[in-house]
Write a protein that holds these residues in place. Structure first.
Motif, PDB file in Angstrom:
ATOM      1  N   GLU A 137       0.826  -1.206   0.000  1.00 47.11           N
ATOM      2  CA  GLU A 137       0.000   0.000   0.000  1.00 47.11           C
ATOM      3  C   GLU A 137       0.862   1.259   0.000  1.00 47.11           C
ATOM      4  OE1 GLU A 137      -3.836   1.838   2.437  1.00 47.11           O
ATOM      5  OE2 GLU A 137      -2.732   0.117   3.239  1.00 47.11           O
ATOM      6  N   PHE A 140       2.527   1.655  -3.454  1.00 43.71           N
ATOM      7  CA  PHE A 140       1.568   2.079  -4.474  1.00 43.71           C
ATOM      8  C   PHE A 140       1.256   3.565  -4.350  1.00 43.71           C
ATOM      9  CE2 PHE A 140      -2.639   2.783  -6.224  1.00 43.71           C
ATOM     10  CZ  PHE A 140      -2.635   2.034  -7.384  1.00 43.71           C
ATOM     11  N   ASN A 141       0.954   4.008  -3.147  1.00 46.71           N
ATOM     12  CA  ASN A 141       0.611   5.420  -2.951  1.00 46.71           C
ATOM     13  C   ASN A 141       1.799   6.334  -3.242  1.00 46.71           C
ATOM     14  OD1 ASN A 141      -2.118   5.082  -2.217  1.00 46.71           O
ATOM     15  ND2 ASN A 141      -1.539   4.542  -0.118  1.00 46.71           N
ATOM     16  N   LEU A 300      -7.008   0.573  -3.668  1.00 48.02           N
ATOM     17  CA  LEU A 300      -5.869   1.291  -4.242  1.00 48.02           C
ATOM     18  C   LEU A 300      -6.191   1.764  -5.654  1.00 48.02           C
ATOM     19  CD1 LEU A 300      -2.878  -0.988  -3.117  1.00 48.02           C
ATOM     20  CD2 LEU A 300      -3.561   1.219  -2.144  1.00 48.02           C
ATOM     21  N   ARG A 301      -6.787   0.897  -6.431  1.00 39.52           N
ATOM     22  CA  ARG A 301      -7.022   1.222  -7.838  1.00 39.52           C
ATOM     23  C   ARG A 301      -8.165   2.210  -8.037  1.00 39.52           C
ATOM     24  NH1 ARG A 301      -5.626  -4.551 -10.956  1.00 39.52           N
ATOM     25  NH2 ARG A 301      -3.456  -3.929 -11.329  1.00 39.52           N
ATOM     26  N   ARG A 303      -8.747   4.710  -6.328  1.00 36.64           N
ATOM     27  CA  ARG A 303      -8.205   6.063  -6.151  1.00 36.64           C
ATOM     28  C   ARG A 303      -7.849   6.652  -7.508  1.00 36.64           C
ATOM     29  NH1 ARG A 303      -2.295   7.782  -3.597  1.00 36.64           N
ATOM     30  NH2 ARG A 303      -2.508  10.016  -4.093  1.00 36.64           N
ATOM     31  N   GLU A 329      -3.999   2.398 -13.019  1.00 31.60           N
ATOM     32  CA  GLU A 329      -2.814   3.180 -12.685  1.00 31.60           C
ATOM     33  C   GLU A 329      -2.356   4.022 -13.891  1.00 31.60           C
ATOM     34  OE1 GLU A 329      -3.891   0.008 -10.927  1.00 31.60           O
ATOM     35  OE2 GLU A 329      -2.125  -0.752 -11.971  1.00 31.60           O
TER      36      GLU A 329
END
Length: 595
Positions: A137, A140-141, A300-301, A303, A329
């Motif tokens: 996480e 990724f961010n 996550l995705r 976002r 992404e």
């Protein structure tokens, strides 16, 4: 016929449309009632006329044969409410066994060795992900923020044409360049993966392309996790893959049942015959890890999806996104689709792609034992389609659905005792829920029918297995021969149906083998086998058959009982109870030690 039709319209789990009533019930049951009318008998008395019963298999349409059998089972389950039934369980089972050969290609049953391997790899992959979820996480961010900085916003990173000068993960430019415009460069992505301690994780599951560990490998790994999660849930929920892929992150609920305890329930939408926006699938507690892993990737995705004006997820989607989704992404390639347009999962066999390290081809290679077991339940497996010794088993999503249903009732078929133990825990609650037609939940009707169909399909194979060398009677070979003669003759399959109609055929799995008692048994054979073996002071039951395939699991159970007995007070009720059970298991084991 009018009573049955009325019941299907207004009864429990009623049909929802006139089309379903006509095509999924009326056209299936009417020929049976019409046959009775033409013979001058009442349909509820059909069981009294064996010669009329024998005509049923040829009367039913092959294309809807399985659905008809399921509807007959539904009528049998509702016999108290209706006040009558058409066929009993044994006659329904006979119909299942003699079904006509209609499908040219039948969905394959995955043999236990291969099924257990694929499941263990899915589980390991999910657990590895969850152990590193905080690092994943954070990485990724960090990457998203890096793209947003170089494109001045995340929307800019999502909508602008990719420019090499703006890429944050690439070989550093010469000193003095790329700094006036404020773009940041973090060197090639493998340095970032090392920094967040996920490099080794990625290398365990993804084979690197020629370009090395790029940021697209990261996305490939996240997509792998979502596909692995799909497979894991499909293994234990009996859902179609379309239904699994349409689940939301809040799909897993827990139902408190006074008999079974805390039961995990998958809630979602059905996608085929009976549309339902809130269908329920009892499942295994282990799917919680799959839901957790997929939820993280999904959040996550989304976002990124929320930053793209054309993808446009709704506010409800942002709160409760889909578990399975596309790669949104900024560095991912592909056409832009609205969030409401759902992606269709690629084939399960695609998880054998060369760049994925999830499965080893050698472990999925078919051996003689695999094909023998698979053909017991799917006789028409075609070598042309890859079902051949030496080839890699051609995995498909739908195989998980059928195999899961069969395994709920066929643990006696599996040679590996560890699988038997595992399946009992993952399926007993499901089978009880579906078998009881649980009143608190709107269970998915088609899966309920699938489970019942599997029950009849496997029962015949279990009965036939008594003819081979796996079973013995504690009263000797003569008693076993007598039991078998009351069940079935190997060369005469029709006798199974005849014996069933007369109430002479019975076969129920218990911990040490099988119970062939025609009437109900108050002793069970599940919680305790002391009466079955005679360790409670009686003689061994005359209707029990010991199964040699249960020896490894019983030996482990005896070992555990010895440890527990050693810690108990000898005169305590618990000690006395366990001692009787231990002695019963020893009687079972001695029966094979003496043969």
């Amino acid at each position: 016929m009018r009573l049955l039709t009325t019941w299907r319209i207004w009864g429990p789990q009623a049909v929802r449309t006139t089309n379903s009533l006509q095509n999924s019930f009326f056209r299936l049951i009417r020929p049976i009632v019409a046959l009775c009318s033409s013979e001058g008998i009442i349909a509820s008395d059909l069981m009294r006329y064996p010669k009329v019963l024998e005509r049923l298999p040829n009367l039913l349409r092959p294309v809807s044969y399985e659905t008809t059998v399921s509807e007959l089972h539904r009528i049998w389950d509702a016999r108290k409410e209706l006040g009558f039934y058409l066929l009993d369980q044994d006659s329904i089972r006979h119909l299942k066994r003699v079904r006509p050969s209609h499908e040219s290609i039948q969905t394959a049953y995955i043999p236990p060795r291969i099924w257990n391997y694929q499941l263990s790899r899915l589980k390991l992959c999910l657990e590895d992900f969850l152990e590193h979820q905080e690092n994943i996480e954070s990485c990724f961010n960090f990457c998203i923020d890096a793209y947003a900085h170089n494109y001045h916003s995340l929307e800019g990173a999502m909508t602008s044409k990719m420019s090499r000068s703006r890429l944050p993960f690439k070989t550093p430019p010469p000193v003095g360049t790329g700094t006036k415009n404020g773009y940041k460069n973090y060197n090639r992505f493998h340095h970032t993966a090392e920094r967040f301690e996920i490099k080794d994780l990625l290398l365990r599951w993804i084979s690197l392309p020629k370009g090395g560990l790029t940021i697209r490998v990261f996305s490939r790994y996240l997509s792998l996790i979502q596909n692995v999660g799909l497979g894991y849930i499909a293994n234990f929920s009996l859902q179609r893959i379309e239904e699994v892929s349409s689940l939301r992150v809040d799909c897993l609920k827990w139902e408190e049942d006074e008999r079974l305890g805390r039961i995990p329930i998958i809630c979602g939408e059905t996608t085929k015959t009976d549309l339902d926006s809130d269908a329920r699938w009892p499942t295994s507690p282990s799917v919680e890890k799959a839901v957790a892993a997929m939820t993280l990737v999904s959040r996550l995705r989304i976002r990124c999806a929320a930053a793209h004006p054309e993808i446009n997820p709704s506010s409800a989607d942002l709160l409760n996104p889909y578990l399975y989704d596309r790669s949104y992404e900024p560095w991912a390639s592909g056409p832009t689709q609205r969030y409401s347009v759902r992606p269709y999962p690629s084939a399960y066999k695609n998880l054998l792609a060369p760049d994925l390290l999830l499965f080893e081809h050698e472990k999925l290679q078919i051996n003689e034992d695999d094909i023998r077991i698979a053909k017991q339940l799917t006789p028409n497996l075609s070598p042309i389609r890859g079902f051949e010794v030496g080839k890699t088993w051609p995995l498909s999503w739908h195989q998980l659905r059928r195999t899961g249903a069969i395994n709920m009732f066929a643990s006696g078929l599996l040679s590996d005792s560890s699988i038997q133990f595992q399946m009992k825990h993952s399926s007993r609650q499901m089978s009880l829920y579906y078998g009881r037609g649980h009143t608190k939940l709107h269970l998915n009707q088609e899966v309920e029918s699938l489970v019942k169909s599997a029950m009849h399909e496997t029962m015949t194979h279990k009965i036939h297995s008594t003819l081979h060398g796996n079973f013995i009677s504690p009263h000797g070979q003569r008693r076993k021969d007598a039991i078998i003669s009351n069940i079935i003759r190997e060369a005469d399959f029709k006798s199974l149906s005849a014996h069933g109609r007369l109430g002479k055929a019975s076969f129920r799995e218990i911990r040490i083998g099988a119970c062939t008692k025609r009437s109900s048994c108050s002793y069970g054979g599940i919680e305790s086998i002391s009466h079955c073996t005679g360790s409670d002071g009686t003689t061994p039951c005359a209707d029990v058959l010991y199964d040699s395939r249960r020896v490894p699991s019983i030996e482990k159970e005896v070992s555990l009982l010895k440890e527990e007995l050693a810690d108990l007070q000898p005169a305590s009720p618990r000690h006395k109870s366990l001692l009787v059970e231990h002695n019963g298991l020893e009687i079972f084991l001695n029966a094979f030690r003496n043969t």
